[in-house]
Design a protein around this motif. Structure first.
Motif, PDB file in Angstrom:
ATOM      1  N   THR A   1      33.198  41.346  28.590  1.00 42.12           N
ATOM      2  CA  THR A   1      33.915  41.875  27.429  1.00 42.12           C
ATOM      3  C   THR A   1      35.405  42.039  27.697  1.00 42.12           C
ATOM      4  OG1 THR A   1      33.571  44.116  28.144  1.00 42.12           O
ATOM      5  CG2 THR A   1      31.901  43.181  26.710  1.00 42.12           C
ATOM      6  N   VAL A   2      36.157  42.184  26.647  1.00 42.02           N
ATOM      7  CA  VAL A   2      37.605  42.314  26.769  1.00 42.02           C
ATOM      8  C   VAL A   2      38.110  43.549  26.050  1.00 42.02           C
ATOM      9  CG1 VAL A   2      39.817  41.270  26.229  1.00 42.02           C
ATOM     10  CG2 VAL A   2      37.924  39.827  26.853  1.00 42.02           C
TER      11      VAL A   2
ATOM     12  N   ASP B   1      42.186  43.882  29.083  1.00 40.67           N
ATOM     13  CA  ASP B   1      42.488  45.175  29.701  1.00 40.67           C
ATOM     14  C   ASP B   1      41.465  45.476  30.770  1.00 40.67           C
ATOM     15  OD1 ASP B   1      44.620  45.636  28.039  1.00 40.67           O
ATOM     16  OD2 ASP B   1      43.394  46.581  26.501  1.00 40.67           O
ATOM     17  N   GLY B   2      40.272  45.072  30.521  1.00 45.99           N
ATOM     18  CA  GLY B   2      39.210  45.355  31.479  1.00 45.99           C
ATOM     19  C   GLY B   2      38.014  44.489  31.221  1.00 45.99           C
TER      20      GLY B   2
ATOM     21  N   SER C   1      32.088  47.671  35.721  1.00 38.81           N
ATOM     22  CA  SER C   1      33.251  47.750  34.846  1.00 38.81           C
ATOM     23  C   SER C   1      34.482  47.701  35.733  1.00 38.81           C
ATOM     24  CB  SER C   1      33.171  49.054  34.066  1.00 38.81           C
ATOM     25  OG  SER C   1      34.442  49.503  33.750  1.00 38.81           O
ATOM     26  N   SER C   2      35.402  46.823  35.426  1.00 41.35           N
ATOM     27  CA  SER C   2      36.606  46.735  36.252  1.00 41.35           C
ATOM     28  C   SER C   2      37.828  46.637  35.359  1.00 41.35           C
ATOM     29  CB  SER C   2      36.508  45.517  37.167  1.00 41.35           C
ATOM     30  OG  SER C   2      36.272  44.375  36.407  1.00 41.35           O
ATOM     31  N   GLY C   3      38.992  46.777  35.961  1.00 45.77           N
ATOM     32  CA  GLY C   3      40.232  46.716  35.199  1.00 45.77           C
ATOM     33  C   GLY C   3      40.705  48.081  34.756  1.00 45.77           C
ATOM     34  N   GLY C   4      39.950  49.110  35.062  1.00 42.86           N
ATOM     35  CA  GLY C   4      40.397  50.484  34.795  1.00 42.86           C
ATOM     36  C   GLY C   4      40.408  50.881  33.340  1.00 42.86           C
ATOM     37  N   ILE C   5      39.454  50.363  32.568  1.00 43.11           N
ATOM     38  CA  ILE C   5      39.396  50.816  31.175  1.00 43.11           C
ATOM     39  C   ILE C   5      38.360  51.926  31.038  1.00 43.11           C
ATOM     40  CG2 ILE C   5      40.245  48.923  29.747  1.00 43.11           C
ATOM     41  CD1 ILE C   5      37.164  48.037  29.757  1.00 43.11           C
ATOM     42  N   MET C   6      38.651  52.805  30.108  1.00 44.00           N
ATOM     43  CA  MET C   6      37.690  53.880  29.823  1.00 44.00           C
ATOM     44  C   MET C   6      36.777  53.387  28.707  1.00 44.00           C
ATOM     45  SD  MET C   6      38.969  56.062  31.807  1.00 44.00           S
ATOM     46  CE  MET C   6      40.487  56.175  32.703  1.00 44.00           C
TER      47      MET C   6
END
Lengths: 393, 219
Positions: free
Chosen positions: A173-174, A191-192, A209-214
């Motif tokens: 996902t994006v 973003d993640g 989950s990566s990229g630091g998104i909440m």
């Protein structure tokens, strides 16, 4: 070569498009690109195309002693490689961050989730187990490498020896907007990333989950729902491809990569088996050999002439041009006497003209040596250079 | 004297596809029987300062084996392909730049080096790089009885006494590169070269046909 960065206009355009629920290639947000699975002539070899992303996978096995800590378990080894063919930014034999990430995720998804029963790979407990090696080469990078790699690995493993494999699929996902199966440009504006691995029984094997998104709780749930649908679709596709390959092999039909090459494209061309005309080959070969043989006979190799001990001469001018005097050749020459007689008039390093001063006449010697007295000192003996001694009492 | 067997001198069915990858500047796959190579070309592009040559382009060839990491055997093949490419390409037109040819082994069933050469040439053509001439690779195997087989399979290679691979240019049919293993006589060498020259005509005709087909829609 460095990767070309994405321009700001491109980035803004992409984000705007995603906001309007449009994608570059005309897909809907939850659509996968076309997946094509092709099996090779070898067992355990396949190429997976996910849109323009292309991945080659080969499974091989080997009998090895097991690890001491797990004597009854086989060894799984995953080796994902980012070939420089896939993108100019990928350098050969370099552990990039992306490579480590992909390798680790693949391992987590396929080994740690126990989708392969490693105990069934044991031959003799504590002595011999099968080591399954999965080599994955990324051939073309157009986003979503993780999905392509995992589909390829699972397909190849199922094709290989049919060990106990449970099929898995994944979902990516994006950002704040959700996109499934991003292409390379979409990946750049993300973003993640949320990667969900699921088996065919719709059980989640791993979530990353990566990229630091909440992410909100319901977002994760929604993603997992999408994943479950996609996983069943992909699983079905893999099974269909495997069945197809099995059927063709059983019927004795043609299979492999050569057969799966599209024939209708103008960029492809195929030729049937063709004989090579070899009627006058023997004559041409004999001709060439005969012609060359006559020339080699003319030029006879002269036998070396021994002028004095430690010397030999081959080639023209059997008469020694260095002015060797037979009478004096064995006479030792002292260092001081030589320095008296030799007068170096040129400092050229290539060739030096040395004039030996004698009673009545001068003899010019051309020496292809750097400095004559030095060379003499290095060798130590006078017989090493007998040709330059011309001293007469 | 050895006898030439007419049945041994065939080229297996071969085919190619160009421009099949989106990222590289030129790409092709070349299939000879079951042997299959995928080639990608990047260039002319930026070059590392350490590899920069002031008056011509730097050619790099990488051969990726299907299993495991590249070893000495791949390095040797890379060198053969690189030197052939350097002879064919007009490198002085692109000084201080890099040309990278990546060859991925998809399946090995004999005549791998010649397939590599053919795939590389098709990829260079697809990338539109200026060349002196085209080149192709032909592998000949000499069996224990002295029979010459062109384009041998892996099995035929194993049974052979000597294995010779030549790279030939498309203009003069001269030998650009040769790589041999095993023992053979001068006569056999000359025969193999003559056979390869004959076989190369078919491959060059194939190149011609594929280019013709590809640009058939352009008026």
């Amino acid at each position: 070569m460095r990767d070309t960065p994405l321009s700001n206009c491109d980035r803004l355009f992409l984000l705007k498009a995603i906001e309007e629920k449009k994608r570059l290639d005309g897909r809907q947000t939850y659509d996968y690109r076309n997946i094509k699975i092709t099996f090779g002539t070898d067992y355990g070899c396949c190429i997976v195309e996910l849109g323009k992303t292309r991945v080659l996978c080969q499974v091989s096995c080997e009998l090895v002693p097991p690890k001491d800590s797990r004597p009854t378990e086989g060894i799984m080894f995953f080796n994902l490689e980012l070939s420089p063919m896939a993108s100019p930014a990928f350098e050969p034999n370099r552990q990039s961050e992306l490579l480590v990430l992909l390798n680790r995720q693949l391992e987590r998804c396929l080994r740690n989730s126990k989708c392969i029963d490693t105990e069934s790979l044991c031959v003799v407990s504590g002595e011999k187990v099968w080591q399954i090696r999965v080599d994955i080469h990324v051939l073309n990078h157009d986003g979503n490498l993780m999905d392509a790699a995992s589909i390829a690995a699972i397909s190849a493993l199922s094709h290989f020896r049919r060990p106990d494999v449970a099929i898995q699929g994944r979902d990516v996902t994006v950002g704040s907007y959700l996109l499934v199966d991003p292409c390379e440009r979409e990946e750049r504006v993300k973003d993640g990333l949320l990667v969900i691995a699921m088996n065919k029984h719709q059980e989640i094997c791993s979530i990353q989950s990566s990229g630091g998104i909440m992410l909100l709780k319901d977002q994760v749930l929604r993603c997992s729902k999408i994943a479950s649908i996609k996983v069943s679709e992909i699983t079905e596709l893999i099974n269909k491809a495997l069945e197809n390959d099995k059927k063709i092999r059983k019927e004795g039909g043609k299979f492999g990569f050569a057969e799966s090459m599209p024939k209708e494209r103008i960029t492809t061309l195929k030729r049937d088996k063709a004989p090579v005309e070899m009627t006058d080959v023997k004559e041409t070969a004999n001709d060439i050999v005969n012609r060359t043989e006559t020339t080699t006979e003319v030029a006879s190799v002269p036998s070396p002439v021994l002028v004095a001990t430690g010397t030999a001469q081959v080639g023209e001018g059997i008469v020694n041009s260095w002015g060797l005097d037979e009478d004096e050749e064995d006479e030792p020459l002292t260092e001081d006497r030589k320095t008296d007689e030799v007068m170096i008039i040129s400092d050229s390093e290539e060739e030096e003209v040395v004039i030996l001063n004698e009673e009545a006449h001068f003899t010019t010697l051309l020496l292809r040596m750097r400095v004559y007295p030095d060379a003499r000192r290095l060798t130590g003996t006078s017989s090493a250079f007998p040709t330059v001694e011309r001293a007469r009492p | 004297m050895m006898e030439l067997d007419q049945s041994g001198s065939v080229l297996r069915e071969y085919g190619s596809e160009q421009s099949l990858l989106s990222r590289p500047d030129g790409s092709s796959t070349f299939v000879q029987g079951d042997t299959s190579i995928l080639a990608g070309v990047y260039g002319p592009a930026e070059v590392k300062v350490s590899k920069e040559i002031y008056d011509r382009a730097t050619v790099e060839v990488l051969i990726q084996p299907k299993m495991g990491l590249p070893s000495v055997r791949e390095r040797a093949r890379e060198q053969c392909v690189r030197e052939t490419c350097e002879a064919a390409l007009l490198l002085t037109l692109h000084p201080r730049s890099s040309l990278t040819v990546i060859l991925q082994v998809v399946h090995d069933d004999g005549s791998l080096l010649s397939c590599c050469l053919n795939a590389a040439c098709m990829a260079l053509m697809d990338a539109g790089l200026p060349m002196n001439h085209l080149f192709c690779g032909v592998t000949c195997a000499i069996s224990k009885e002295g029979q010459i087989t062109t384009d041998p399979t892996a099995r035929q290679e194993k049974e052979s006494r000597a294995l010779l691979t030549f790279a030939l240019d498309s203009v003069e049919r001269n030998v650009l590169m040769s790589s041999t293993t095993g023992s053979f006589s001068v006569h056999e060498l000359q025969q193999c070269i003559a056979v390869s020259q004959k076989a190369s005509e078919q491959i060059f005709q194939f190149y011609r046909d594929s280019v013709k087909r590809r640009y058939s829609k352009i008026q």
